[in-house]
Write a protein that holds these residues in place. Structure first.
Motif, mmCIF file in Angstrom:
data_model
loop_
_atom_site.group_PDB
_atom_site.id
_atom_site.type_symbol
_atom_site.label_atom_id
_atom_site.label_comp_id
_atom_site.label_asym_id
_atom_site.label_seq_id
_atom_site.Cartn_x
_atom_site.Cartn_y
_atom_site.Cartn_z
ATOM 1 N N THR A 11 1.895 -7.780 6.295
ATOM 2 C CA THR A 11 2.648 -6.542 6.418
ATOM 3 C C THR A 11 2.242 -5.780 7.668
ATOM 4 O OG1 THR A 11 2.811 -6.366 4.009
ATOM 5 C CG2 THR A 11 3.201 -4.366 5.267
ATOM 6 N N LEU A 12 3.238 -5.342 8.408
ATOM 7 C CA LEU A 12 3.023 -4.424 9.524
ATOM 8 C C LEU A 12 3.445 -3.040 9.074
ATOM 9 C CD1 LEU A 12 4.448 -6.412 12.565
ATOM 10 C CD2 LEU A 12 2.062 -5.904 12.070
ATOM 11 N N GLY A 13 2.603 -2.068 9.344
ATOM 12 C CA GLY A 13 2.960 -0.696 9.045
ATOM 13 C C GLY A 13 3.702 -0.089 10.217
ATOM 14 N N ALA A 64 7.125 -5.397 6.214
ATOM 15 C CA ALA A 64 6.900 -4.081 6.795
ATOM 16 C C ALA A 64 6.832 -3.022 5.717
ATOM 17 C CB ALA A 64 8.010 -3.738 7.778
ATOM 18 N N ARG A 65 6.050 -2.013 5.999
ATOM 19 C CA ARG A 65 6.066 -0.759 5.247
ATOM 20 C C ARG A 65 6.193 0.318 6.313
ATOM 21 N NH1 ARG A 65 5.455 0.827 0.458
ATOM 22 N NH2 ARG A 65 4.549 -1.113 -0.263
ATOM 23 N N ARG A 85 -4.131 3.392 0.246
ATOM 24 C CA ARG A 85 -4.078 3.143 -1.201
ATOM 25 C C ARG A 85 -3.604 1.725 -1.508
ATOM 26 N NH1 ARG A 85 -2.748 8.600 -1.286
ATOM 27 N NH2 ARG A 85 -0.521 8.258 -1.039
ATOM 28 N N ARG A 86 -2.706 1.201 -0.718
ATOM 29 C CA ARG A 86 -2.180 -0.143 -0.961
ATOM 30 C C ARG A 86 -3.139 -1.233 -0.482
ATOM 31 N NH1 ARG A 86 2.378 0.413 -3.290
ATOM 32 N NH2 ARG A 86 3.869 2.014 -2.764
ATOM 33 N N GLN A 104 0.098 -4.519 -15.582
ATOM 34 C CA GLN A 104 0.288 -5.433 -14.457
ATOM 35 C C GLN A 104 0.178 -4.626 -13.168
ATOM 36 O OE1 GLN A 104 0.860 -8.796 -14.572
ATOM 37 N NE2 GLN A 104 0.446 -8.649 -16.760
ATOM 38 N N ARG A 105 -0.676 -5.060 -12.275
ATOM 39 C CA ARG A 105 -0.861 -4.348 -11.010
ATOM 40 C C ARG A 105 -0.555 -5.293 -9.859
ATOM 41 N NH1 ARG A 105 -5.166 -2.030 -14.112
ATOM 42 N NH2 ARG A 105 -4.909 0.208 -14.236
ATOM 43 N N ASP A 106 0.055 -4.738 -8.839
ATOM 44 C CA ASP A 106 0.320 -5.524 -7.643
ATOM 45 C C ASP A 106 -0.989 -5.810 -6.926
ATOM 46 O OD1 ASP A 106 3.066 -5.453 -8.052
ATOM 47 O OD2 ASP A 106 3.296 -3.593 -6.930
ATOM 48 N N PRO A 107 -1.111 -6.982 -6.300
ATOM 49 C CA PRO A 107 -2.323 -7.260 -5.520
ATOM 50 C C PRO A 107 -2.362 -6.347 -4.298
ATOM 51 C CG PRO A 107 -0.703 -8.972 -5.187
ATOM 52 C CD PRO A 107 -0.164 -8.076 -6.264
ATOM 53 N N PRO A 108 -3.532 -6.152 -3.701
ATOM 54 C CA PRO A 108 -3.608 -5.318 -2.502
ATOM 55 C C PRO A 108 -2.711 -5.877 -1.403
ATOM 56 C CG PRO A 108 -5.806 -5.853 -3.304
ATOM 57 C CD PRO A 108 -4.838 -6.661 -4.105
ATOM 58 N N GLU A 109 -2.091 -4.972 -0.688
ATOM 59 C CA GLU A 109 -1.206 -5.369 0.395
ATOM 60 C C GLU A 109 -2.015 -5.875 1.579
ATOM 61 O OE1 GLU A 109 2.886 -3.384 1.321
ATOM 62 O OE2 GLU A 109 1.281 -2.190 2.190
ATOM 63 N N ARG A 110 -1.488 -6.866 2.306
ATOM 64 C CA ARG A 110 -2.178 -7.426 3.470
ATOM 65 C C ARG A 110 -1.636 -6.755 4.728
ATOM 66 N NH1 ARG A 110 -2.209 -13.715 3.219
ATOM 67 N NH2 ARG A 110 -3.599 -13.345 4.973
#
Length: 133
Positions: A11-13, A64-65, A85-86, A104-110
């Motif tokens: 992911t690119l911010g 992207a975020r 936070r992500r 259920q939790r999403d895994p940490p964002e890369r």
């Protein structure tokens, strides 16, 4: 509320002033077409081109975020904390679903990098926070 999310392996911010500074009491004002939306579209176009060429990143897609800074440094800093936070793994310490199962939790964002912001004051504040992570 002012965000775009595209799924990908990495992911690119993005931090762009899509809106101008709002009146007192509201963070965002009218849309900034040239300096905000155009930059946002340029990032989306670049991601589309990179992901569409299998020679560039084989077996890997960029996501992207993208967050709106609303041309306000303090608002941009709040948005950057959303990136942080992500990045952090979910805490195991709490919460149960109504059926008794763990949530259920999403895994940490890369998140591999952040593009923007357009103003130096915003970039400096955000860089100082993100540098820690």
């Amino acid at each position: 509320p002012h965000a775009i999310r595209l799924e990908g392996d990495l992911t690119l911010g993005g931090l762009f002033p899509v809106h101008s500074r709002g009146p007192p009491g509201t963070p965002c004002g009218p849309i900034k077409k040239e300096k905000g939306v155009h930059r946002l579209e340029a990032m989306l176009y670049a991601l589309d081109r990179v992901n569409g060429d299998p020679q560039l990143l084989p077996n890997l897609t960029l996501g992207a975020r993208i967050l709106d800074t609303c041309s306000r440094d303090t608002y941009a800093l709040e948005q950057a904390l959303g990136f942080v936070r992500r990045l952090l793994p979910a805490e195991d310490g709490g919460g149960r679903c109504p059926d008794g199962s763990p949530p259920q939790r999403d895994p940490p964002e890369r998140l591999v990098g952040v593009i923007g912001a357009s103003a130096s004051s915003v970039s400096i504040m955000v860089a100082n926070v993100l540098r820690l992570f």
